[in-house]
Motif scaffolding. Structure first.
Motif, PDB file in Angstrom:
ATOM      1  N   LEU A   1     -12.951   2.245   6.527  1.00 26.58           N
ATOM      2  CA  LEU A   1     -11.757   1.475   6.863  1.00 26.58           C
ATOM      3  C   LEU A   1     -11.433   1.589   8.348  1.00 26.58           C
ATOM      4  O   LEU A   1     -11.076   0.595   8.993  1.00 26.58           O
ATOM      5  CB  LEU A   1     -10.570   1.971   6.031  1.00 26.58           C
TER       6      LEU A   1
ATOM      7  N   ALA B   1      -5.884  -2.513   6.352  1.00 29.14           N
ATOM      8  CA  ALA B   1      -6.459  -2.648   5.011  1.00 29.14           C
ATOM      9  C   ALA B   1      -6.456  -4.105   4.552  1.00 29.14           C
ATOM     10  O   ALA B   1      -7.441  -4.594   3.981  1.00 29.14           O
ATOM     11  CB  ALA B   1      -5.688  -1.778   4.023  1.00 29.14           C
TER      12      ALA B   1
ATOM     13  N   GLN C   1     -13.722   0.974   0.142  1.00 29.87           N
ATOM     14  CA  GLN C   1     -13.287   1.311   1.488  1.00 29.87           C
ATOM     15  C   GLN C   1     -13.044   2.811   1.567  1.00 29.87           C
ATOM     16  O   GLN C   1     -12.207   3.356   0.840  1.00 29.87           O
ATOM     17  CB  GLN C   1     -12.019   0.556   1.843  1.00 29.87           C
TER      18      GLN C   1
END
Length: 371
Positions: free
Chosen positions: A25, A90, A107
């Motif tokens: 991420l 995100a 992620q």
């Protein structure tokens, strides 16, 4: 079917439903987002426009050194210390993956690296969850169905692995599907975090461990036998234990046999491995040898920002530079789906989502002739 049979390889690969198992991420931010968030928090960057900043990340990551590569994360982590920053990163990650044709992604990130502004570990996980949910909702509204889950990392050089393992277990019924250790591989073996891995094993919770990237076979062995990893993050150095005979046969060492016999999947990241010096080039990346030798090979991006890449691009490089066929591409996507940190019925549905369009008649997508 080879690349020469497909006039627009990039479009074909983007349209193929894909599964991404190893994507950080904090290594997938949009350069423009880094600029905007850095301005909000007063963090100084090495460039002042998005194009130049994106180029800086790629150039800095091209050093051939994993420690130097990891230094680039100073700037991405600096802008991911608030609920708003985490949610935005995100959300945009989901949208970028969906635009690339990814239908399932995990992620991964280390919650302990996002506490500088006072967030708790649970608040970090909640913020990422909210951003992923927003991204999935927006992608669905735009006609792209995608599911994105969380893999929580503990840093090898720190001492919070047991705490992060407990955090993962506390969120397993929501969207946290796995655990990982990341960071400098040499000198920071999984035995330092034995309590965490024992906790995970007792709870029947899966772990994937970064191993065989900056360190060799012993690191892979520790990931398997000390940490109990059910997937290997990278694992590229396993090729040191695999040798092809002149007659086309294979000679495998004890460790390589163990990995292949037990179908332990490898999360290989071609561009990233070239950048960190784990592979000489995409053309000569061990991913091709390992796949030919019968290992469970998957292909991932690692850090899309630092590598200036996407999953479609990684697959395209293997087709163009390593001689992969489009059937090979479909097959590694199926392999990734079969090893996702999901329950078996969910994995079967994911496999079907990949192979169903590949079997449909009258189209030109990769592998369409494969029933």
């Amino acid at each position: 079917m080879t690349a020469d049979d497909v006039p627009d390889l990039g479009t074909v690969l983007r349209e193929l439903p894909k599964v991404l198992l190893h994507d950080h991420l904090d290594g997938g931010l949009r350069p423009a987002t880094v600029l905007e968030l850095a301005a909000e928090v007063g963090h100084e960057l090495p460039a002042t426009d998005a194009q130049a900043l994106g180029a800086w990340f790629r150039d800095a990551a091209d050093s051939g050194s994993l420690p130097r590569y990891l230094e680039t994360f100073v700037h991405t982590l600096a802008v991911m210390q608030t609920v708003e920053g985490l949610r935005r990163v995100a959300r945009e990650a989901v949208l970028d993956l969906a635009a690339d044709g990814v239908v399932y992604a995990e992620q991964r990130y280390a919650p302990e690296q996002h506490l500088q502004a006072g967030l708790t570990l649970q608040q970090v996980v909640d913020a990422v969850r909210a951003g992923l949910a927003e991204g999935m909702q927006l992608a669905a509204a735009d006609g792209h169905e995608i599911r994105v889950t969380q893999v929580l990392c503990a840093m090898r050089q720190a001492d919070r692995a047991a705490e992060i393992a407990a955090l993962a277990l506390a969120n397993r019924d929501v969207d946290v599907v796995g655990f990982d250790i990341a960071g400098p591989e040499e000198g920071f073996g999984p035995s330092r975090h034995a309590t965490a891995f024992r906790l995970l094993r007792d709870a029947c919770f899966p772990a994937t461990v970064h191993a065989g990237e900056a360190a060799g076979l012993d690191s892979v062995a520790q990931a398997l036998h000390v940490a109990g990893a059910v997937r290997l993050g990278h694992g590229v150095r396993l090729a040191d234990d695999v040798h092809e005979d002149p007659d086309g046969g294979w000679r495998l060492g004890v460790l390589a046999h163990w990995v292949r016999d037990r179908r332990v999947p490898l999360e290989l990241c071609p561009s990233s491995n070239v950048q960190t010096g784990a592979a000489p080039s995409v053309a000569d990346h061990p991913v091709t040898l390992l796949r030919r030798a019968g290992f469970e090979v998957t292909v991932s991006t690692d850090n899309r920002l630092q590598s200036g890449t996407s999953l479609s691009r990684e697959l395209g490089l293997l087709v163009r530079e390593a001689g992969w066929s489009l059937d090979d591409v479909v097959d590694v996507q199926v392999t990734a789906a079969r090893h996702a940190f999901l329950h078996e019925d969910e994995r079967r549905a994911l496999v079907d989502r990949i192979v169903r369009p590949a079997a449909a008649p009258g189209t030109d997508r990769p592998g369409r002739h494969r029933a």
